[in-house]
Design an enzyme around this catalytic site. Structure first.
Site, PDB file in Angstrom:
ATOM      1  N   HIS A 179       0.835  -1.205   0.000  1.00 49.16           N
ATOM      2  CA  HIS A 179       0.000   0.000   0.000  1.00 49.16           C
ATOM      3  C   HIS A 179       0.875   1.263   0.000  1.00 49.16           C
ATOM      4  CE1 HIS A 179      -3.672  -2.174   0.506  1.00 49.16           C
ATOM      5  NE2 HIS A 179      -3.537  -2.452   1.787  1.00 49.16           N
ATOM      6  N   ARG A 201      -9.385   2.782  -7.580  1.00 47.20           N
ATOM      7  CA  ARG A 201     -10.849   2.743  -7.507  1.00 47.20           C
ATOM      8  C   ARG A 201     -11.329   4.157  -7.243  1.00 47.20           C
ATOM      9  NH1 ARG A 201     -14.366  -0.814  -3.074  1.00 47.20           N
ATOM     10  NH2 ARG A 201     -16.207  -1.034  -4.417  1.00 47.20           N
ATOM     11  N   SER A 209     -16.019   1.934   1.347  1.00 42.77           N
ATOM     12  CA  SER A 209     -15.495   0.599   1.635  1.00 42.77           C
ATOM     13  C   SER A 209     -14.554   0.646   2.846  1.00 42.77           C
ATOM     14  CB  SER A 209     -14.754   0.076   0.395  1.00 42.77           C
ATOM     15  OG  SER A 209     -14.332  -1.241   0.605  1.00 42.77           O
TER      16      SER A 209
HETATM   17  P1  A3P Z   1     -16.802  -2.981  -1.009  1.00 43.29           P
HETATM   18  O1  A3P Z   1     -16.524  -2.702   0.426  1.00 43.29           O
HETATM   19  O2  A3P Z   1     -17.253  -1.768  -1.763  1.00 43.29           O
HETATM   20  O3  A3P Z   1     -17.705  -4.123  -1.218  1.00 43.29           O
HETATM   21  P2  A3P Z   1      -9.463  -4.496  -0.814  1.00 43.29           P
HETATM   22  O4  A3P Z   1      -9.355  -5.849  -1.451  1.00 43.29           O
HETATM   23  O5  A3P Z   1      -8.464  -3.524  -1.363  1.00 43.29           O
HETATM   24  O6  A3P Z   1      -9.463  -4.596   0.644  1.00 43.29           O
HETATM   25  O7  A3P Z   1     -10.852  -3.887  -1.282  1.00 43.29           O
HETATM   26  C1  A3P Z   1     -12.046  -4.428  -0.794  1.00 43.29           C
HETATM   27  C2  A3P Z   1     -13.161  -4.039  -1.721  1.00 43.29           C
HETATM   28  O8  A3P Z   1     -13.063  -4.844  -2.907  1.00 43.29           O
HETATM   29  C3  A3P Z   1     -14.510  -4.345  -1.113  1.00 43.29           C
HETATM   30  O9  A3P Z   1     -15.407  -3.404  -1.686  1.00 43.29           O
HETATM   31  C4  A3P Z   1     -14.754  -5.762  -1.615  1.00 43.29           C
HETATM   32  O10 A3P Z   1     -16.100  -6.156  -1.556  1.00 43.29           O
HETATM   33  C5  A3P Z   1     -14.242  -5.624  -3.040  1.00 43.29           C
HETATM   34  N1  A3P Z   1     -13.886  -6.920  -3.628  1.00 43.29           N
HETATM   35  C6  A3P Z   1     -13.283  -7.977  -3.026  1.00 43.29           C
HETATM   36  N2  A3P Z   1     -13.140  -8.978  -3.892  1.00 43.29           N
HETATM   37  C7  A3P Z   1     -13.654  -8.577  -5.067  1.00 43.29           C
HETATM   38  C8  A3P Z   1     -13.816  -9.195  -6.352  1.00 43.29           C
HETATM   39  N3  A3P Z   1     -13.405 -10.440  -6.577  1.00 43.29           N
HETATM   40  N4  A3P Z   1     -14.398  -8.467  -7.323  1.00 43.29           N
HETATM   41  C9  A3P Z   1     -14.815  -7.211  -7.109  1.00 43.29           C
HETATM   42  N5  A3P Z   1     -14.711  -6.575  -5.916  1.00 43.29           N
HETATM   43  C10 A3P Z   1     -14.126  -7.245  -4.903  1.00 43.29           C
END
Ligand code: A3P
Length: 370
Positions: A179, A201, A209
């Protein structure tokens, strides 16, 4: 630093080309070792800060500007971005000890941009000749391992607590995640041939999120961050690895300057058109899809395997913990574009919109919101 001399052997789970037969053996050994770093209750909330560190480190920490943290007591402004004390310790160790190799792949994101998704996709693309995404309906590693176990973070799994991991056994291409903003990463990835994939994003959904996630995983000892308070911190740039605009801009500019080194992908683009973005990713990583693979439906199979719906329903992603003590299930919430409309008031949306225009508008970095 207190523990900087510890050499940590990293689990084979983190090796892109790991041998599945070794995986269980290794997990057993991990279980037996009783490593205190991996036991219940470690690493959460305020204890996370208090557990730390040498007098010199504390002194350095005290010299940094600080603000209320989201899930720990404070966030510190370190090298121009906000992060927690334990992350600083890990990043310092990473910056001091990590030696990049030709062909290393680094996945970079600001938290909650879809890191888990990018890890799943990249792992599957890079290892598709070993683990066939078309025919392997039961034995693909993604079915039993969370993506964070397959592609480790520098600042969590590997260099956590100032550790120095032994990365010598990793198969090529080694695949890591971070990160850390580009400015704090660049000296560590100078080796020619290192490739960085940045996943971006839209800031509205990233904020929502983050707000959900942090309130789900934070310890009881830290008071919850209200939507209003979190939004204000976010707009002032005070969020882990933020300000978000500087994080995005750092990688955006570098992707324009050295497109062969940094690929800039967008969450919303993948949602809309997985096929061409997956092909872009594979070509960038020097493993383009062949026509034969195209006809066999490989791209489609990877997309399905890594889809939100598929990953969310897997047992490993419902009941296990892969990052620190945080339950994997919180990594899969809604996975939609524009969920922010259900949370932000019109004045809040206006404020964030103006901020995005002001900070990013002049650089050609635009977002899709639906
Ligand atoms: P939301 O909270 O909007 O649902 P990170 O992986 O960086 O922690 O980000 C998490 C975000 O990515 C969450 O968003 C999660 O639901 C979404 N996410 C996780 N897996 C995913 C996938 N396979 N496709 C699309 N979005 C995904």
């Amino acid at each position: 630093m207190a523990s900087s001399s510890i050499i940590k052997t990293i689990p084979l789970m983190a090796i892109p080309n790991f041998n599945v037969c070794h995986k269980l053996e290794l997990l057993k050994e991990e279980g037996k070792s009783g490593d205190p770093k991996h036991q219940e209750g470690e690493g959460e909330g305020e204890g996370e800060e208090e557990e730390v560190q040498s007098y010199e480190f504390q002194e350095m920490l005290e010299s940094l500007p600080k603000e209320r943290g989201w899930r720990t007591r404070y966030l510190y402004l370190f090298q121009g971005f906000w992060c927690q004390s334990k992350e600083i310790q890990a990043i310092m160790s990473f910056q001091k000890h990590f030696k990049s190799l030709q062909n290393d792949v680094v996945l970079a994101t600001i938290p909650k941009s879809g890191t888990t998704w990018l890890k799943a996709l990249t792992f599957t693309v890079l290892n598709r000749h070993r683990f066939d995404p078309v025919s392997s309906t039961t034995d693909h590693p993604l079915l039993t391992s969370n993506p964070h176990d397959l592609v480790p973070f520098f600042e969590y799994k590997l260099y956590e607590n100032g550790d120095v991991p032994d990365l010598s056994g990793l198969a090529s291409p080694r695949t890591f995640a971070t990160h850390v903003p580009f400015g704090s990463l660049k000296d560590s990835i100078e080796e020619p041939g290192v490739k960085v994939v940045y996943f971006c994003r839209n800031p509205f959904d990233t904020f929502i999120s983050s707000w959900h996630y942090i309130n789900n995983i934070k310890s009881e000892a830290v008071s919850p961050v209200s939507l209003e308070e979190g939004f204000d911190l976010y707009c002032r740039g005070v969020i882990g690895f933020g300000p978000f605009w500087e994080h995005m801009l750092g990688y955006w500019k570098e992707s324009l300057r050295t497109p062969e080194k940094v690929l800039f992908l967008r969450y919303e683009d993948l949602k809309q058109d997985m096929e061409s973005n997956l092909k872009k990713l594979a070509s960038f990583l020097d493993v383009p899809f062949t026509e034969e693979e195209d006809q066999k439906g490989v791209v489609h199979s990877i997309s399905d395997l890594c889809s939100f719906e598929n990953l969310k329903k897997l047992e490993v992603n419902k009941s296990s913990k892969s990052i620190k003590n945080f339950e994997n299930r919180h990594l899969f919430r809604k996975g939609e574009v524009s969920d922010w409309v259900n949370y932000l008031s019109p004045p809040q949306a206006e404020r964030l919109s103006a901020l995005v225009d002001d900070k990013l508008g002049g650089y050609g970095l635009t977002f899709r919101y639906n």
